[in-house]
Motif scaffolding. Structure first.
Motif, PDB file in Angstrom:
ATOM      1  N   GLY A 107      28.715  -0.953 -92.904  1.00 34.88           N
ATOM      2  CA  GLY A 107      29.085  -2.318 -93.235  1.00 34.88           C
ATOM      3  C   GLY A 107      29.038  -2.579 -94.723  1.00 34.88           C
ATOM      4  N   LEU A 108      29.366  -3.823 -95.062  1.00 31.90           N
ATOM      5  CA  LEU A 108      29.400  -4.285 -96.450  1.00 31.90           C
ATOM      6  C   LEU A 108      28.312  -5.325 -96.669  1.00 31.90           C
ATOM      7  CD1 LEU A 108      30.842  -4.656 -99.264  1.00 31.90           C
ATOM      8  CD2 LEU A 108      32.239  -6.410 -98.152  1.00 31.90           C
ATOM      9  N   VAL A 109      27.513  -5.107 -97.700  1.00 24.55           N
ATOM     10  CA  VAL A 109      26.552  -6.117 -98.155  1.00 24.55           C
ATOM     11  C   VAL A 109      27.089  -6.641 -99.481  1.00 24.55           C
ATOM     12  CG1 VAL A 109      24.180  -6.553 -98.909  1.00 24.55           C
ATOM     13  CG2 VAL A 109      24.605  -4.954 -97.020  1.00 24.55           C
ATOM     14  N   ILE A 110      27.236  -7.957 -99.576  1.00 21.45           N
ATOM     15  CA  ILE A 110      27.822  -8.534-100.793  1.00 21.45           C
ATOM     16  C   ILE A 110      26.992  -9.731-101.243  1.00 21.45           C
ATOM     17  CG2 ILE A 110      29.486  -9.941 -99.460  1.00 21.45           C
ATOM     18  CD1 ILE A 110      31.545  -9.279-101.727  1.00 21.45           C
ATOM     19  N   ASN A 111      26.719  -9.807-102.529  1.00 20.20           N
ATOM     20  CA  ASN A 111      25.903 -10.910-103.049  1.00 20.20           C
ATOM     21  C   ASN A 111      26.272 -11.189-104.501  1.00 20.20           C
ATOM     22  OD1 ASN A 111      24.419  -8.270-103.517  1.00 20.20           O
ATOM     23  ND2 ASN A 111      23.193  -9.620-104.797  1.00 20.20           N
ATOM     24  N   GLY A 112      25.788 -12.325-105.012  1.00 19.14           N
ATOM     25  CA  GLY A 112      26.033 -12.687-106.406  1.00 19.14           C
ATOM     26  C   GLY A 112      24.866 -12.265-107.277  1.00 19.14           C
ATOM     27  N   THR A 113      25.150 -11.931-108.544  1.00 18.38           N
ATOM     28  CA  THR A 113      24.072 -11.495-109.444  1.00 18.38           C
ATOM     29  C   THR A 113      23.192 -12.661-109.890  1.00 18.38           C
ATOM     30  OG1 THR A 113      25.498 -11.734-111.391  1.00 18.38           O
ATOM     31  CG2 THR A 113      25.429  -9.555-110.356  1.00 18.38           C
ATOM     32  N   ALA A 148      18.381 -15.857-102.650  1.00 18.92           N
ATOM     33  CA  ALA A 148      18.102 -14.491-102.181  1.00 18.92           C
ATOM     34  C   ALA A 148      18.287 -13.560-103.383  1.00 18.92           C
ATOM     35  CB  ALA A 148      19.058 -14.119-101.052  1.00 18.92           C
ATOM     36  N   PRO A 149      17.218 -13.341-104.165  1.00 16.88           N
ATOM     37  CA  PRO A 149      17.349 -12.611-105.430  1.00 16.88           C
ATOM     38  C   PRO A 149      17.977 -11.228-105.262  1.00 16.88           C
ATOM     39  CG  PRO A 149      15.182 -13.639-105.259  1.00 16.88           C
ATOM     40  CD  PRO A 149      15.838 -13.805-103.921  1.00 16.88           C
ATOM     41  N   PRO A 150      18.872 -10.857-106.187  1.00 17.00           N
ATOM     42  CA  PRO A 150      19.581  -9.580-106.108  1.00 17.00           C
ATOM     43  C   PRO A 150      18.657  -8.370-105.995  1.00 17.00           C
ATOM     44  CG  PRO A 150      20.580 -10.973-107.786  1.00 17.00           C
ATOM     45  CD  PRO A 150      19.366 -11.690-107.320  1.00 17.00           C
ATOM     46  N   ALA A 151      17.489  -8.434-106.636  1.00 14.44           N
ATOM     47  CA  ALA A 151      16.562  -7.286-106.585  1.00 14.44           C
ATOM     48  C   ALA A 151      16.151  -6.985-105.143  1.00 14.44           C
ATOM     49  CB  ALA A 151      15.334  -7.557-107.445  1.00 14.44           C
ATOM     50  N   ASP A 152      15.936  -8.030-104.350  1.00 14.66           N
ATOM     51  CA  ASP A 152      15.545  -7.836-102.945  1.00 14.66           C
ATOM     52  C   ASP A 152      16.702  -7.262-102.128  1.00 14.66           C
ATOM     53  OD1 ASP A 152      12.768  -9.042-102.869  1.00 14.66           O
ATOM     54  OD2 ASP A 152      13.892 -10.728-103.673  1.00 14.66           O
ATOM     55  N   ILE A 198      28.783  -9.650-107.138  1.00  9.83           N
ATOM     56  CA  ILE A 198      29.764 -10.425-107.892  1.00  9.83           C
ATOM     57  C   ILE A 198      29.067 -11.048-109.100  1.00  9.83           C
ATOM     58  CG2 ILE A 198      31.333 -12.396-107.799  1.00  9.83           C
ATOM     59  CD1 ILE A 198      31.736 -11.654-104.807  1.00  9.83           C
ATOM     60  N   GLU A 199      29.492 -10.612-110.248  1.00 14.27           N
ATOM     61  CA  GLU A 199      28.847 -10.991-111.512  1.00 14.27           C
ATOM     62  C   GLU A 199      28.883 -12.504-111.713  1.00 14.27           C
ATOM     63  OE1 GLU A 199      26.547 -10.300-114.513  1.00 14.27           O
ATOM     64  OE2 GLU A 199      27.348  -8.596-113.378  1.00 14.27           O
ATOM     65  N   GLY A 200      27.679 -13.099-111.872  1.00 14.34           N
ATOM     66  CA  GLY A 200      27.584 -14.521-112.193  1.00 14.34           C
ATOM     67  C   GLY A 200      27.556 -15.458-111.005  1.00 14.34           C
ATOM     68  N   ALA A 201      27.859 -14.951-109.810  1.00 16.56           N
ATOM     69  CA  ALA A 201      27.926 -15.837-108.630  1.00 16.56           C
ATOM     70  C   ALA A 201      26.526 -16.179-108.119  1.00 16.56           C
ATOM     71  CB  ALA A 201      28.732 -15.174-107.520  1.00 16.56           C
ATOM     72  N   GLY A 202      26.359 -17.426-107.691  1.00 14.39           N
ATOM     73  CA  GLY A 202      25.112 -17.858-107.066  1.00 14.39           C
ATOM     74  C   GLY A 202      25.175 -17.647-105.549  1.00 14.39           C
ATOM     75  N   HIS A 203      24.186 -18.172-104.851  1.00 14.51           N
ATOM     76  CA  HIS A 203      24.056 -17.948-103.409  1.00 14.51           C
ATOM     77  C   HIS A 203      25.274 -18.445-102.635  1.00 14.51           C
ATOM     78  CE1 HIS A 203      21.699 -16.954 -99.867  1.00 14.51           C
ATOM     79  NE2 HIS A 203      21.885 -18.170 -99.362  1.00 14.51           N
ATOM     80  N   PHE A 204      25.843 -19.564-103.079  1.00 12.24           N
ATOM     81  CA  PHE A 204      26.931 -20.197-102.322  1.00 12.24           C
ATOM     82  C   PHE A 204      28.321 -19.909-102.904  1.00 12.24           C
ATOM     83  CE2 PHE A 204      23.122 -22.615-101.326  1.00 12.24           C
ATOM     84  CZ  PHE A 204      23.175 -22.663 -99.937  1.00 12.24           C
ATOM     85  N   PHE A 205      28.405 -18.969-103.871  1.00  8.74           N
ATOM     86  CA  PHE A 205      29.697 -18.618-104.482  1.00  8.74           C
ATOM     87  C   PHE A 205      30.421 -19.909-104.898  1.00  8.74           C
ATOM     88  CE2 PHE A 205      28.272 -15.393-101.600  1.00  8.74           C
ATOM     89  CZ  PHE A 205      28.375 -14.231-102.345  1.00  8.74           C
ATOM     90  N   GLU A 206      29.731 -20.657-105.794  1.00 11.08           N
ATOM     91  CA  GLU A 206      30.026 -22.073-106.036  1.00 11.08           C
ATOM     92  C   GLU A 206      31.437 -22.375-106.527  1.00 11.08           C
ATOM     93  OE1 GLU A 206      27.405 -20.351-106.915  1.00 11.08           O
ATOM     94  OE2 GLU A 206      25.691 -21.376-106.007  1.00 11.08           O
ATOM     95  N   THR A 207      32.043 -21.495-107.312  1.00 11.47           N
ATOM     96  CA  THR A 207      33.380 -21.810-107.832  1.00 11.47           C
ATOM     97  C   THR A 207      34.449 -21.139-106.981  1.00 11.47           C
ATOM     98  OG1 THR A 207      33.559 -19.875-109.275  1.00 11.47           O
ATOM     99  CG2 THR A 207      32.390 -21.797-110.174  1.00 11.47           C
ATOM    100  N   THR A 209      36.893 -14.123-105.072  1.00 10.34           N
ATOM    101  CA  THR A 209      36.507 -12.726-105.319  1.00 10.34           C
ATOM    102  C   THR A 209      35.752 -12.168-104.118  1.00 10.34           C
ATOM    103  OG1 THR A 209      36.348 -13.175-107.683  1.00 10.34           O
ATOM    104  CG2 THR A 209      35.272 -11.183-106.894  1.00 10.34           C
ATOM    105  N   MET A 210      34.805 -12.959-103.606  1.00  9.60           N
ATOM    106  CA  MET A 210      34.008 -12.522-102.454  1.00  9.60           C
ATOM    107  C   MET A 210      34.916 -12.269-101.248  1.00  9.60           C
ATOM    108  SD  MET A 210      32.549 -13.591 -99.360  1.00  9.60           S
ATOM    109  CE  MET A 210      32.410 -15.376 -99.412  1.00  9.60           C
ATOM    110  N   VAL A 211      35.789 -13.225-100.944  1.00 10.49           N
ATOM    111  CA  VAL A 211      36.684 -13.104 -99.788  1.00 10.49           C
ATOM    112  C   VAL A 211      37.646 -11.919 -99.981  1.00 10.49           C
ATOM    113  CG1 VAL A 211      38.586 -14.238 -98.564  1.00 10.49           C
ATOM    114  CG2 VAL A 211      36.488 -15.495 -99.024  1.00 10.49           C
TER     115      VAL A 211
END
Length: 218
Positions: A149-155, A160-164, A185-194, A200-202
């Motif tokens: 699978g794919l795990v995707i998160n914002g930096t 949910a901190p990226p280190a974890d 995804i560089e700069g994105a927060g938890h909710f991919f706000e912009t 990018t996430m989608v």
């Protein structure tokens, strides 16, 4: 999109069901974030994931966990929510007997539930885990993780901190027979706000799923 009500373990569950014309279409369920922090099936990330799968030719179901919207019951610390997800998958499968591919996607709390569902349901061929809260929940049940699978998160995720997330992915990487793809995804927060972060996430999710569908491996 048809609203559906289907039976769950604690009463009715409310969902949105989006079928394809093709009877053999792959199926996917999408799981929403934490019910006690405003998470519903209409969360923007969940909504966008739903349509991403639909646009790739999947028959898709998203639904409200117990106690959210018109779904009956009350919040149950994740235990009941996992049963809700299993009921949703039963419902989706009952409507789509010929489907050869079954995917689960979850965002935040929904990612944690989705990963647990993987352990219960060997028919799941792939998963998408968006911003899994590895700092809040124990993911050690993924031993071994049954499918790739794919795990995707914002930096810039403060929930949910990226280190974890990196730590979780590191543990999953050690397992044989599956491939865990991790994208940040560089700069994105938890909710991919912009819109840019969301797009990018989608886009990354769609690219990953399309590639997997053309491969024959799990």
């Amino acid at each position: 999109m048809p609203e559906v009500i289907f039976p769950g373990p604690e009463g009715r569950l409310e969902g949105r069901y989006h079928p394809q014309k093709d009877r053999d279409a792959p199926i996917a369920i999408v799981l929403h974030p934490h019910p006690q922090f405003g998470g519903t099936m209409n969360n923007k990330v969940v909504y966008n994931l739903h349509y991403a799968f639909y646009n790739m030719g999947f028959t898709v179901l998203r639904f409200n966990f117990r106690g959210v919207g018109r779904s009956q019951g009350e919040y149950d610390q994740g235990v009941g929510e996992l049963s809700d997800a299993a009921s949703a998958l039963d419902y989706l499968q009952s409507m789509n007997n010929n489907s050869k591919h079954c995917w689960v996607a979850g965002f935040s709390f929904g990612a944690w539930i989705g990963m647990q569902l993987l352990m219960r349901r060997p028919e799941i061929t792939g998963f998408i885990s968006v911003a899994p809260p590895a700092n809040m929940y124990d993911f050690s049940f993924l031993a071994p993780c049954p499918s790739s699978g794919l795990v995707i998160n914002g930096t810039a995720d403060r929930v949910a901190p990226p280190a974890d997330t990196e730590n979780l992915v590191g543990k999953l990487h050690e397992q044989k027979g599956i491939t865990i793809t991790h994208q940040q995804i560089e700069g994105a927060g938890h909710f991919f706000e912009t819109d840019d972060y969301m797009d990018t996430m989608v886009g990354n999710v769609s690219e990953y799923v399309k590639r997997r569908l053309t491969e024959t491996s799990r």
